[in-house]
Design an enzyme around this catalytic site. Sequence first.
Site, mmCIF file in Angstrom:
data_model
loop_
_atom_site.group_PDB
_atom_site.id
_atom_site.type_symbol
_atom_site.label_atom_id
_atom_site.label_comp_id
_atom_site.label_asym_id
_atom_site.label_seq_id
_atom_site.Cartn_x
_atom_site.Cartn_y
_atom_site.Cartn_z
ATOM 1 N N ASN A 11 0.869 -1.179 0.000
ATOM 2 C CA ASN A 11 0.000 0.000 0.000
ATOM 3 C C ASN A 11 0.907 1.231 0.000
ATOM 4 O O ASN A 11 1.487 1.573 1.024
ATOM 5 C CB ASN A 11 -0.898 -0.034 1.242
ATOM 6 C CG ASN A 11 -1.773 1.206 1.348
ATOM 7 O OD1 ASN A 11 -1.800 2.041 0.438
ATOM 8 N ND2 ASN A 11 -2.475 1.329 2.466
ATOM 9 N N HIS A 95 -9.640 1.074 5.050
ATOM 10 C CA HIS A 95 -8.357 1.272 5.732
ATOM 11 C C HIS A 95 -8.569 2.208 6.924
ATOM 12 O O HIS A 95 -9.377 3.140 6.854
ATOM 13 C CB HIS A 95 -7.335 1.857 4.753
ATOM 14 C CG HIS A 95 -5.942 1.817 5.304
ATOM 15 N ND1 HIS A 95 -5.483 2.753 6.203
ATOM 16 C CD2 HIS A 95 -4.932 0.936 5.109
ATOM 17 C CE1 HIS A 95 -4.226 2.446 6.530
ATOM 18 N NE2 HIS A 95 -3.869 1.356 5.885
ATOM 19 N N GLY A 173 2.594 2.339 10.841
ATOM 20 C CA GLY A 173 3.522 3.459 10.701
ATOM 21 C C GLY A 173 4.253 3.811 11.979
ATOM 22 O O GLY A 173 4.902 4.851 12.066
ATOM 23 N N SER A 213 3.497 -2.120 10.319
ATOM 24 C CA SER A 213 4.950 -2.198 10.507
ATOM 25 C C SER A 213 5.532 -3.553 10.117
ATOM 26 O O SER A 213 6.469 -4.035 10.763
ATOM 27 C CB SER A 213 5.325 -1.821 11.952
ATOM 28 O OG SER A 213 4.959 -0.474 12.206
ATOM 29 N N GLY A 234 2.855 -1.156 4.298
ATOM 30 C CA GLY A 234 2.923 0.265 3.980
ATOM 31 C C GLY A 234 4.351 0.686 3.685
ATOM 32 O O GLY A 234 4.885 0.446 2.602
HETATM 33 P P1 13P Z 1 3.043 0.410 7.699
HETATM 34 O O1 13P Z 1 3.544 -0.896 7.106
HETATM 35 O O2 13P Z 1 3.781 1.604 7.201
HETATM 36 O O3 13P Z 1 2.922 0.329 9.190
HETATM 37 O O4 13P Z 1 1.536 0.599 7.136
HETATM 38 C C1 13P Z 1 0.650 -0.457 7.249
HETATM 39 C C2 13P Z 1 -0.569 -0.121 6.468
HETATM 40 O O5 13P Z 1 -1.335 0.762 6.826
HETATM 41 C C3 13P Z 1 -0.814 -0.871 5.237
HETATM 42 O O6 13P Z 1 -2.083 -0.632 4.747
#
Ligand code: 13P
Length: 257
Positions: A11, A95, A173, A213, A234
């Site tokens: 994503n 999401h 994140g 993460s 992400g």
């Molecule tokens: P991160 O991998 O940056 O934590 O984001 C996860 C996410 O929201 C994927 O949709």
Amino acid sequence: MSARLPVVVGNWKMHLSLDEAVTLARDVAERAPGGVEVGVAPSAPYLGAVAQALRGSRVGLSAQDTHWEAAGAFTGEASPAQLKGVGCRYVIIGHSERRQLFGETDAGVAKKARAAHDHGLTPILCVGETLAEREAGRTLAVTLGQLDAAFSALRPEEAAASICAYEPVWAIGTGRTATPEQAQEVHRAIRARLAERFGAGVAAQVRLQYGGSVKADNAAALMAQPDIDGALVGGASLKAAGFLDILRAASQGARLP
Ligand code: 13P
């Protein structure tokens, strides 16, 4: 339990320039390993260019959201028919960033899931609790409530063909990943709820991704859990090398038929 092919989707959120997006898509398309289904979800303006970059590869294109109507006066929106037309195979729905920042509701998620199937898109239905909800002991109540809504308008065969992503909001994140055991506990509960609702046969087919993460160094342990069938990634999907490491981890842990 029936075998499920793992599915990993990057994503990209609202990141990357057009050139960076196309280059990243080409790298992933050329180097993605077998034994894992792969998707990338660029920002809406890049969907056409990334579709071209992925052409002829096994990597699928995903949108990050959709409207539920096929067409109409909805300024700023894109319809599932349009997304299908530009080459999307998947669409991320519900999401937590959409829920928290843009007023996405369970009712909207249900309509979007219905519309995705009506237009031949595979929905990636996102659920997950906030830190406050986890600390209040409400993880399963919140997550299963969102799950019930997301699947409420789907027939059993559509449910079976859907993907559900468990993304604890506190892990997105933040660098703070759920432990494999924490994630598995929720994934097991999600599959049990799907079994109650649609029967064990359908529940055994739904692919459940973990998101929050995910990195090259924690992906293998997460995906080794019996009810974790892939990842929604992400930040670590924005560089080809790290994303390819995650794909290899998923591929090596694959429980193939
Ligand atoms: P991160 O991998 O940056 O934590 O984001 C996860 C996410 O929201 C994927 O949709």
